[in-house]
Design a protein around this motif. Structure first.
Motif, PDB file in Angstrom:
ATOM      1  N   GLN A   1     -11.941   6.570  -1.810  1.00 36.09           N
ATOM      2  CA  GLN A   1     -11.516   7.513  -0.774  1.00 36.09           C
ATOM      3  C   GLN A   1     -10.887   8.728  -1.447  1.00 36.09           C
ATOM      4  N   ASP A   2     -11.302   9.936  -1.032  1.00 38.11           N
ATOM      5  CA  ASP A   2     -10.715  11.156  -1.577  1.00 38.11           C
ATOM      6  C   ASP A   2      -9.333  11.398  -0.985  1.00 38.11           C
ATOM      7  N   LEU A   3      -8.507  12.120  -1.735  1.00 36.89           N
ATOM      8  CA  LEU A   3      -7.226  12.580  -1.200  1.00 36.89           C
ATOM      9  C   LEU A   3      -7.462  13.764  -0.268  1.00 36.89           C
ATOM     10  N   PHE A   4      -6.536  13.961   0.672  1.00 37.53           N
ATOM     11  CA  PHE A   4      -6.665  15.022   1.657  1.00 37.53           C
ATOM     12  C   PHE A   4      -5.596  16.087   1.427  1.00 37.53           C
ATOM     13  N   PRO A   5      -5.886  17.342   1.775  1.00 40.28           N
ATOM     14  CA  PRO A   5      -4.867  18.399   1.662  1.00 40.28           C
ATOM     15  C   PRO A   5      -3.712  18.154   2.633  1.00 40.28           C
ATOM     16  N   GLY A   6      -2.524  18.585   2.230  1.00 38.77           N
ATOM     17  CA  GLY A   6      -1.361  18.530   3.107  1.00 38.77           C
ATOM     18  C   GLY A   6      -0.961  17.133   3.531  1.00 38.77           C
ATOM     19  N   THR A   7      -1.227  16.155   2.701  1.00 42.59           N
ATOM     20  CA  THR A   7      -0.949  14.756   3.049  1.00 42.59           C
ATOM     21  C   THR A   7       0.075  14.175   2.088  1.00 42.59           C
ATOM     22  N   VAL A   8       0.992  13.378   2.611  1.00 45.51           N
ATOM     23  CA  VAL A   8       2.013  12.733   1.793  1.00 45.51           C
ATOM     24  C   VAL A   8       1.474  11.401   1.283  1.00 45.51           C
ATOM     25  N   TYR A   9       1.618  11.164  -0.004  1.00 46.06           N
ATOM     26  CA  TYR A   9       1.215   9.903  -0.625  1.00 46.06           C
ATOM     27  C   TYR A   9       2.401   9.337  -1.402  1.00 46.06           C
ATOM     28  N   ARG A  10       2.578   8.032  -1.284  1.00 43.35           N
ATOM     29  CA  ARG A  10       3.608   7.350  -2.060  1.00 43.35           C
ATOM     30  C   ARG A  10       2.939   6.656  -3.248  1.00 43.35           C
ATOM     31  N   PHE A  11       3.619   6.663  -4.384  1.00 49.87           N
ATOM     32  CA  PHE A  11       3.054   6.083  -5.602  1.00 49.87           C
ATOM     33  C   PHE A  11       4.022   5.081  -6.219  1.00 49.87           C
ATOM     34  N   ARG A  12       3.449   4.076  -6.849  1.00 53.23           N
ATOM     35  CA  ARG A  12       4.212   3.144  -7.674  1.00 53.23           C
ATOM     36  C   ARG A  12       3.304   2.701  -8.818  1.00 53.23           C
ATOM     37  N   VAL A  13       3.910   2.263  -9.913  1.00 55.08           N
ATOM     38  CA  VAL A  13       3.137   1.893 -11.094  1.00 55.08           C
ATOM     39  C   VAL A  13       3.758   0.649 -11.715  1.00 55.08           C
ATOM     40  N   ALA A  14       2.908  -0.193 -12.282  1.00 55.27           N
ATOM     41  CA  ALA A  14       3.349  -1.406 -12.978  1.00 55.27           C
ATOM     42  C   ALA A  14       2.666  -1.471 -14.328  1.00 55.27           C
ATOM     43  N   ALA A  15       3.372  -1.976 -15.325  1.00 57.44           N
ATOM     44  CA  ALA A  15       2.807  -2.119 -16.665  1.00 57.44           C
ATOM     45  C   ALA A  15       2.111  -3.475 -16.786  1.00 57.44           C
ATOM     46  N   ILE A  16       1.146  -3.537 -17.703  1.00 60.04           N
ATOM     47  CA  ILE A  16       0.348  -4.747 -17.901  1.00 60.04           C
ATOM     48  C   ILE A  16       0.391  -5.128 -19.372  1.00 60.04           C
ATOM     49  N   ASN A  17       0.653  -6.401 -19.656  1.00 59.58           N
ATOM     50  CA  ASN A  17       0.474  -6.921 -21.005  1.00 59.58           C
ATOM     51  C   ASN A  17      -0.227  -8.271 -20.922  1.00 59.58           C
ATOM     52  N   GLY A  18      -0.222  -9.016 -22.020  1.00 64.55           N
ATOM     53  CA  GLY A  18      -0.944 -10.274 -22.061  1.00 64.55           C
ATOM     54  C   GLY A  18      -0.427 -11.315 -21.091  1.00 64.55           C
ATOM     55  N   CYS A  19       0.810 -11.157 -20.614  1.00 62.53           N
ATOM     56  CA  CYS A  19       1.366 -12.118 -19.663  1.00 62.53           C
ATOM     57  C   CYS A  19       1.053 -11.760 -18.221  1.00 62.53           C
ATOM     58  N   GLY A  20       0.507 -10.584 -17.971  1.00 64.28           N
ATOM     59  CA  GLY A  20       0.138 -10.207 -16.617  1.00 64.28           C
ATOM     60  C   GLY A  20       0.724  -8.876 -16.206  1.00 64.28           C
ATOM     61  N   VAL A  21       0.730  -8.646 -14.905  1.00 63.81           N
ATOM     62  CA  VAL A  21       1.244  -7.405 -14.331  1.00 63.81           C
ATOM     63  C   VAL A  21       2.741  -7.548 -14.102  1.00 63.81           C
TER      64      VAL A  21
END
Length: 749
Positions: free
Chosen positions: A599-619
């Motif tokens: 899905q493309d992003l839209f102009p003038g739209t609010v998006y929330r973001f979060r990020v998680a790191a990954i290693n050999g034990c998982g997310v």
């Protein structure tokens, strides 16, 4: 890069030696003793300044209550605070190096270090309790329970005619020796093993162990073998836990082979094991020298920092977050302000073949990609932290205050109820608000959990010029260029959105035009890298169907990224059954992106973001949530290439016009974060005062204005500026700069 290099060292280069003591204190390395040649041992002390690759032979003062340490090998040399602790080893009683008469030692010395470089001298601490028996080729580590208790040194195993597996404890504050009682299965007697502390565990790997099953050999001529067994001691409960037994078969070569005399180092929560030799004691000709590098992930990675915005366009974001050491990649997710319906008719998401994204915890051991292809992310290399990647980028997407117009230094508190986005709106801006004649200050709502602040950082230098190079490569990271303290020069005329950092942490950013760029997604091990987000679509994306119910709003995967930055123009739509699973279980396995629509992003739209790191034990756990808004077409981009020049009684602030003005620039406004009672009540909400409005691309900030500045301590002390441009349609996003301050300077503000 997983590439070895041979630094060009200079100075008092020590002779080659074996079985020496070695500690790392910041950027300096201390080496003591060792065997220079057969039968000839050393008691010399050398210091290497790794930042300059300069060796220096240092001469500590002799102890006041005895002789300095005699020449030796196989001793332990441990660092805690500003002191090194030397214990035991093997000396040669004979003055003739060809006539080796071994003498096992159990003497104990303390070496006081000078800050940064150099040493003070040796001392012989007065200890209580029973001293450990003489030994060599043992291990010693120092552990201090977090916020509780005194530091303790633990000595394990070694050799004294026969191998040992006894454990000794020294309370460093009281200098008292003791033998702690342990639970669990004690590892076999061993020497030439390694011991490393990660968290509250001491990991013991390899070494020489008895060849017989009983392990009760005490005769000097007993048969011994190398082992690949692996255990850890919980230092809080003194319980031994076996991870890899000595008799465990490994036909697939998925574990490090038996070895002794290897080296091991802990980097964060990851343990690296390198080299060593394998063979029986009496079969010297059959010994094999290992040249493999392995690592063990002992736990899931920590949560990264909040996602930070470098720049926004009408249909994309360039994002960044702080690097997490020793991870394979990062899972980036977004939550759309306008709900996105689930996709029907798509097959259920596949589960990755590897366990790297497993929701289960535990340790995971891998061989380095330099020699083993079956690493959890085969297309990824082990990510080694480096100066050029350890950057904190920052460029904020800001709209200036609704229902507000700032005149001169007037300010009126106008906090917003919504505290999930750092936004300041003014005039008829990109969000469509009309201009108002009411004077106001510019409140910035930056809640601790959700903030869209992206901040360029400038150190307090006499003259600072920042022209970041923002060429975005196809490896998802914007170019990051090392620079001098005095000037940063652009390498490309089309560079935008990057971060530049030198040794004094001088960093900034600039904006970028809305030209199409590639969004880079690193899929899981089963995903073909060709199946990534393609390029930003130049067409206007179609709006989704009618909004679905709030309960259907979910987190959507943007993708898995190798580096700590991403250009986001699309995200993956999940089928309904996957949505239901993920809503119940955070950290579920990542789906096979080849089966999903985008899905493309839209102009003038609010998006929330979060990020998680990954290693050999998982997310690992997700970061705090950040919230950003895509631009509406027709408004100017953010000013770029911010420069600060410091004078005696003022500073000179200058910038370059936006790369995408979208019409004629009518004026610029510059703002300064100031102290206020509102800020005291809500420290996360910055208050800004306009200090300049005009057509020029520079302004003077007086000492009087700076005396009223707020010093932001959210990371490092800094004064915060914002600069924005206005065209016929209104103000566009602002460039935010954090001007780093010395502690003395910030304390006087």
């Amino acid at each position: 890069t997983n590439q070895w290099f041979l630094p060009a060292v200079r100075g008092d280069i020590p002779p080659g030696c074996a079985a020496h003591g070695f500690v790392c204190d910041g950027t300096r390395i201390l080496v003591f003793g060792g065997m220079v040649e057969y039968g000839r041992y050393s008691n010399d002390l050398y210091e290497l300044q790794a930042s300059r690759w300069l060796w220096k032979k240092v001469k500590p003062q002799a102890p006041s209550n005895g002789s300095p340490p005699c020449p030796r090998l196989g001793h332990s040399f441990s660092l805690y605070g500003n002191k090194c602790y030397l214990f035991g080893g093997l000396a040669n009683e004979s003055e003739d190096s060809n006539n080796n008469v071994p003498r096992y030692l159990n003497d104990f010395y303390e070496l006081e270090l000078q800050h940064g470089s150099g040493v003070v001298g040796w001392s012989i601490p007065v200890t209580k309790g029973i001293l450990p028996s003489p030994r060599e080729s043992h291990t010693a580590i120092v552990y201090c329970k977090k916020d509780v208790g005194s530091p303790k040194m633990y000595i394990f195993g070694g050799m004294c005619g026969c191998r040992l597996n006894d454990l000794w404890e020294l309370d460093i504050e009281t200098m008292t020796w003791s033998r702690p009682e342990t639970k669990g299965t004690v590892p076999l007697p061993r020497s030439l093993h390694t011991a490393n502390v990660i968290g509250n565990k001491m990991y013991v790997f390899g070494g020489w162990v008895p060849q017989s099953a009983g392990g009760e050999i005490s005769a000097p001529d007993g048969e011994w073998k190398c082992t690949g067994s692996f255990s850890y001691l919980n230092l809080d409960t003194t319980e031994w836990i076996g991870l890899i037994s000595d008799c465990q078969e490994d036909k697939s070569n998925l574990l490090p082979g038996p070895r002794a005399g290897h080296c091991a180092v802990a980097v964060g929560t990851r343990l690296y094991i390198w080299s060593g030799r394998d063979g029986y004691r009496k079969a010297w000709n059959n010994q094999v020298c290992c040249k493999d590098l392995w690592y063990l992930d002992t736990e899931r990675p920590l949560a990264p920092s909040q996602v930070q915005l470098i720049r926004a366009t009408t249909n994309s974001f360039q994002l960044k977050w702080d690097e997490v050491p020793t991870v394979e990649g990062y899972l980036l997710q977004l939550h759309a302000d306008s709900p996105v319906p689930p996709v029907a008719g798509i097959p259920g998401a596949g589960v990755p073949e590897t366990s790297v994204l497993s929701s289960q915890g535990g340790c995971s051991l891998h061989q380095s990609p330099q020699s083993l292809p079956s690493v959890p992310f085969p297309e990824m290399k082990v990510d080694h932290p480096s100066q050029t990647n350890n950057l904190i980028p920052n460029n904020v997407q800001v709209s200036l205050s609704s229902n507000s117009k700032v005149e001169g230094k007037e300010k009126v508190a106008a906090p917003e109820n919504k505290v999930t986005q750092e936004t300041v709106k003014n005039h008829a801006d990109a969000t469509g608000f009309k201009e108002s004649n009411a004077p106001s200050l510019l409140p910035v709502c930056t809640s601790g959990a959700q903030t869209s602040a992206n901040v360029g950082e400038l150190h307090d230098l006499d003259k600072q010029t920042v022209n970041p190079d923002a060429s975005v490569s196809s490896t998802v990271s914007s170019t990051q260029t090392m620079v001098t303290q005095q000037a940063v020069k652009t390498e490309s005329s089309s560079t935008n959105g990057a971060v530049v950092k030198d040794e004094t942490s001088l960093t900034t950013f600039n904006s970028k035009s809305e030209a199409p760029e590639t969004a880079y997604v690193m899929p899981s091990a089963r995903v073909n890298t060709g199946q990534t987000n393609d390029s930003h679509s130049s067409r206007a994306p179609q709006r989704p169907p009618a909004p679905v119910k709030a309960r259907d709003r979910r987190w959507y995967d943007v993708g898995i990224f190798k580096n700590n930055s991403a250009v986001v123009s699309q995200f993956y739509l999940l089928p309904e059954e996957t949505l239901n699973i993920n809503s119940k279980m955070e950290g579920a396995d990542v789906p096979d992106y080849r089966l999903l629509k985008k899905q493309d992003l839209f102009p003038g739209t609010v998006y929330r973001f979060r990020v998680a790191a990954i290693n050999g034990c998982g997310v690992g756990p997700f970061s705090k949530i950040s919230e950003f808004k895509t631009c509406i077409p027709g408004f100017p981009g953010a000013p770029s290439t911010v420069k600060i020049t410091k004078s005696v009684d003022c500073i000179h602030l200058s910038w370059e016009p936006p790369a995408s003005p979208s019409g004629n620039i009518l004026e610029y406004s510059a703002y300064l974060a100031i102290r206020s009672t509102q800020l005291q009540e809500n420290p996360s909400q910055l208050v800004f005062m306009r200090i300049y409005c005009g057509l020029k691309t520079s302004c003077i900030v007086t000492a009087a204005q700076l005396s009223n500045a707020h010093v932001d301590y959210t990371s490092r002390p800094a004064i915060v500026f914002r600069i924005s441009a206005k065209n016929e349609r209104g103000y566009g996003p602002a460039t935010q700069v954090r001007w780093l301050q010395d502690m003395k300077t910030s304390g006087s503000k």
